[in-house]
Scaffold this active site. Structure first.
Site, PDB file in Angstrom:
ATOM      1  N   GLY A  21       0.816  -1.204   0.000  1.00  0.00           N
ATOM      2  CA  GLY A  21       0.000   0.000   0.000  1.00  0.00           C
ATOM      3  C   GLY A  21       0.844   1.245   0.000  1.00  0.00           C
ATOM      4  N   GLY A  22       0.149   2.391   0.218  1.00  0.00           N
ATOM      5  CA  GLY A  22       0.856   3.657   0.185  1.00  0.00           C
ATOM      6  C   GLY A  22       1.802   3.842   1.351  1.00  0.00           C
ATOM      7  N   GLY A  49       3.324   0.984   3.329  1.00  0.00           N
ATOM      8  CA  GLY A  49       4.362  -0.028   3.454  1.00  0.00           C
ATOM      9  C   GLY A  49       3.972  -1.324   2.781  1.00  0.00           C
ATOM     10  N   VAL A  68       3.623  -5.592   3.413  1.00  0.00           N
ATOM     11  CA  VAL A  68       3.458  -6.635   4.419  1.00  0.00           C
ATOM     12  C   VAL A  68       3.918  -7.954   3.821  1.00  0.00           C
ATOM     13  CG1 VAL A  68       1.847  -7.806   5.957  1.00  0.00           C
ATOM     14  CG2 VAL A  68       1.512  -5.392   5.419  1.00  0.00           C
ATOM     15  N   LYS A  98       5.651  -6.102   8.598  1.00  0.00           N
ATOM     16  CA  LYS A  98       5.204  -4.889   7.920  1.00  0.00           C
ATOM     17  C   LYS A  98       6.353  -3.893   7.901  1.00  0.00           C
ATOM     18  CE  LYS A  98       1.499  -1.492   7.881  1.00  0.00           C
ATOM     19  NZ  LYS A  98       0.232  -1.086   8.507  1.00  0.00           N
ATOM     20  N   ASP A 135      -9.441   3.028   9.825  1.00  0.00           N
ATOM     21  CA  ASP A 135      -9.418   2.456   8.471  1.00  0.00           C
ATOM     22  C   ASP A 135     -10.161   1.116   8.474  1.00  0.00           C
ATOM     23  OD1 ASP A 135      -8.903   2.427   5.766  1.00  0.00           O
ATOM     24  OD2 ASP A 135      -6.926   1.517   5.971  1.00  0.00           O
TER      25      ASP A 135
END
Length: 577
Positions: A314-315, A317, A319, A334, A425
């Site tokens: 993702g923006g 990091g 995983v 992560k 989120d």
């Protein structure tokens, strides 16, 4: 009390006295029963009004008020009026007036159809106890009295229980026992009422209690903000500090430096985990002579954690599924993209947020370590698939599975809020369903504890637009109510397969729709949870039910349909090897 009962009978006779079988005073008795039924209806309305101001705080004055209202309006007043009406008829049968006018008492001597003389029918027979336990030889007559003296009170009891549930909406229903318990006591204590009088009183009492649900419902439940305030535990009062005793002034002893041999050694250099130690020049030269990539430049990882495969990107990091070579367990690693100071603080904030949680449906954090390519958060690795994948491949959930999902994740988020941690989120891809079908909340990557500063880079959007609460999309700070909105949006997706506001062509369009608080257009209208979803997706945070209220509501529904809230939310999936 007989004078009040005679006035009640006179009023009922003036309101309703058709001159046909079974007689004007028999009809007036049923009307009197209807007037008596207004007492428990008024009591239920008072209970609803009390809760408008107290919410679910069933302790102290509120509980005393509910108990007092139940005793007075459901037990004492109906009992006194019913026995008073029976006493009036018995007095008229004995030759008196029973508090009625001479003309009214004389009209009781009229005969009608099978009733005969009304004064004898209403005041000259057996009471309830004698009729039920010393019946006549007529089976038909005993069946009539059994239905009128037992069947009608049972139906009225169900109506009283319904009144209590409506008056106690949006909260625990156990105080309703005070209402229907008082009614049971009224029914048992009225066994001395004349049997024929009691039958006609119940015939008027029952329909009014059933229709009384309407005005009680119009009073309305307490607002969600009142319920939230009532659910909040009281703040502990600070203990007064004992007065300090004045200490005699003493001069501190002069500082004597230790002898040179006793000077403490300097503190050792800061030690890091093995994965954060850069290779020495000798080791670097040896590694350079060996064909292959340098540590930190390959996706395979190095050091303690051996990376197996990438799970997500993702923006913020990446995983990885990784193997802890020291402890021999699989973990989720992560790693931040840009290990600058803000990113490190954000990773540390996430680690603190997860470390404070202790809930079986929240992912656990193990450690925060230095990897060759940045700071890494070591977390529990959950086998299974995301809720988004489960719905996409297996279809929408049914009401029972969605109820379990909602109750479980509401409990998990509530536990986070109790620790002062917001998720911010909440979305289907951040819910992992394990092989047993149980949901787990993951990715507190943008979680923030109360008091932490907002470490969000300029232009970075917090959350996912399709599942972002209107107030956070408009720039207001996140709150427990916004987490509750996002959880309701996730449940709506699980029931319908679509975000509640539908899908947009671009993330910016979705963000604009959220900021404008566009009403949900893709709600599962046929679901039993539709009403609660509409309330939870209200654009105003103060109007939304709290997570604890949602959990109680959903778990109550699951209990009523005979399902456990702890069961799986999807079918059992095979464990990934």
């Amino acid at each position: 009390m007989e004078s009040i009962a005679s006035a009640l009978l006179s009023l009922a006779h003036r309101l309703f006295q058709p001159g046909f079988c079974p007689g004007d005073w028999v009809w007036a008795t049923s009307m009197a029963g209807a007037l008596i039924a207004l007492s428990p209806v008024a009591g239920a309305m008072l209970v609803a009004l009390v809760r408008k101001f107290t919410g679910n705080r069933y302790s102290g004055p509120a509980l005393i008020a509910i108990a007092g209202i139940s005793l007075v309006f459901v037990l004492l007043l109906p009992l006194l009026l019913a026995t008073g009406v029976s006493s009036v008829y018995r007095d008229v049968f004995a030759g008196g007036t029973g508090g009625l006018t001479t003309g009214e008492a004389g009209s009781l001597a009229r005969e009608y159809c099978f009733v005969g003389v009304q004064s004898e029918y209403l005041g000259g027979g057996q009471n309830i106890y004698e009729t039920l336990f010393y019946p006549s030889d007529s089976v038909l007559a005993y069946g009539y009295y059994l239905g009128g003296l037992v069947g009608l009170p049972i139906l009225a009891l169900l109506a009283i229980m319904l009144l209590g549930r409506v008056a106690l909406r949006r909260g625990p229903k156990w105080p309703g026992r005070l209402m229907w318990g008082s009614f049971v006591a009224f029914a048992l204590m009225s066994v001395g009422v004349e049997a024929n009088t009691a039958v006609h009183l119940w015939l008027g009492f029952l329909p009014v209690t059933v229709l009384g649900v309407i005005p009680v419902a119009l009073v309305g439940p307490p607002s969600w903000s009142v319920i939230q305030n009532s659910d909040r535990p009281p703040e502990p009062k600070p203990r007064p500090e004992p007065p300090r005793q004045p200490q005699p002034s003493q001069q501190p002893p002069p500082y004597v430096p230790p002898p040179p041999s006793e000077v403490p050694p300097p503190p050792p250099q800061k030690q890091y985990p093995p994965t954060s130690v850069a290779p020495s020049p000798e080791a670097a030269g040896a590694l350079a002579a060996v064909p292959g990539p340098m540590p930190g430049t390959t996706d395979a990882g190095s050091g303690r954690f051996k990376r197996i495969r990438r799970l997500g990107h993702g923006g913020f990091g990446t995983v990885w599924e990784a193997q802890d070579t020291q402890l021999g367990r699989t973990v989720a690693l992560k790693i931040a993209h840009a290990p600058d100071r803000d990113t490190e603080e954000r990773m540390q904030r996430e680690a603190r947020a997860l470390a404070m949680l202790n809930h079986p449906n929240c992912v656990r954090v193990y450690d925060l370590v230095e990897e060759p390519d940045g700071l890494a958060l070591v977390m529990e690795y959950l086998h299974g698939q995301s809720l988004a994948e489960a719905v996409d491949t297996g279809g929408a959930l049914d009401d029972v599975s969605a109820g379990r999902l909602w109750a479980t994740l509401a409990s998990a988020l509530s536990a986070a809020h109790d620790k002062g941690v917001l998720h911010r989120d909440m979305k289907p891809s951040n819910v992992i369903v394990d092989p047993e079908g149980l949901p787990h909340l993951i990715d507190f990557g943008i979680a923030r504890s109360k008091g932490d500063s907002k470490l969000t880079a300029t232009g970075m959007m917090i959350g996912t637009p399709d599942y972002t609460a209107p107030e956070t999309a408009a720039g207001s700070p996140a709150s427990p109510a916004s987490d509750a909105w996002q959880l309701a949006a996730t449940v709506s997706y699980a029931l319908s397969g679509y975000p509640p506001r539908g899908t947009r062509e671009t993330p910016m369009a979705a963000l604009m729709a959220a900021a404008r608080a566009e009403p949900p257009s893709q709600l599962p209208r046929q679901s039993v949870h539709a009403r609660l979803l509409i309330a939870s997706l209200d654009p105003q945070p103060r109007n939304r039910p709290t997570l604890n209220a949602v959990r109680r509501e959903v778990e109550g529904w699951l209990a009523r349909v005979g399902k456990s809230p702890d069961g799986p939310v999807t079918r059992v999936v095979p464990k990934v090897q």
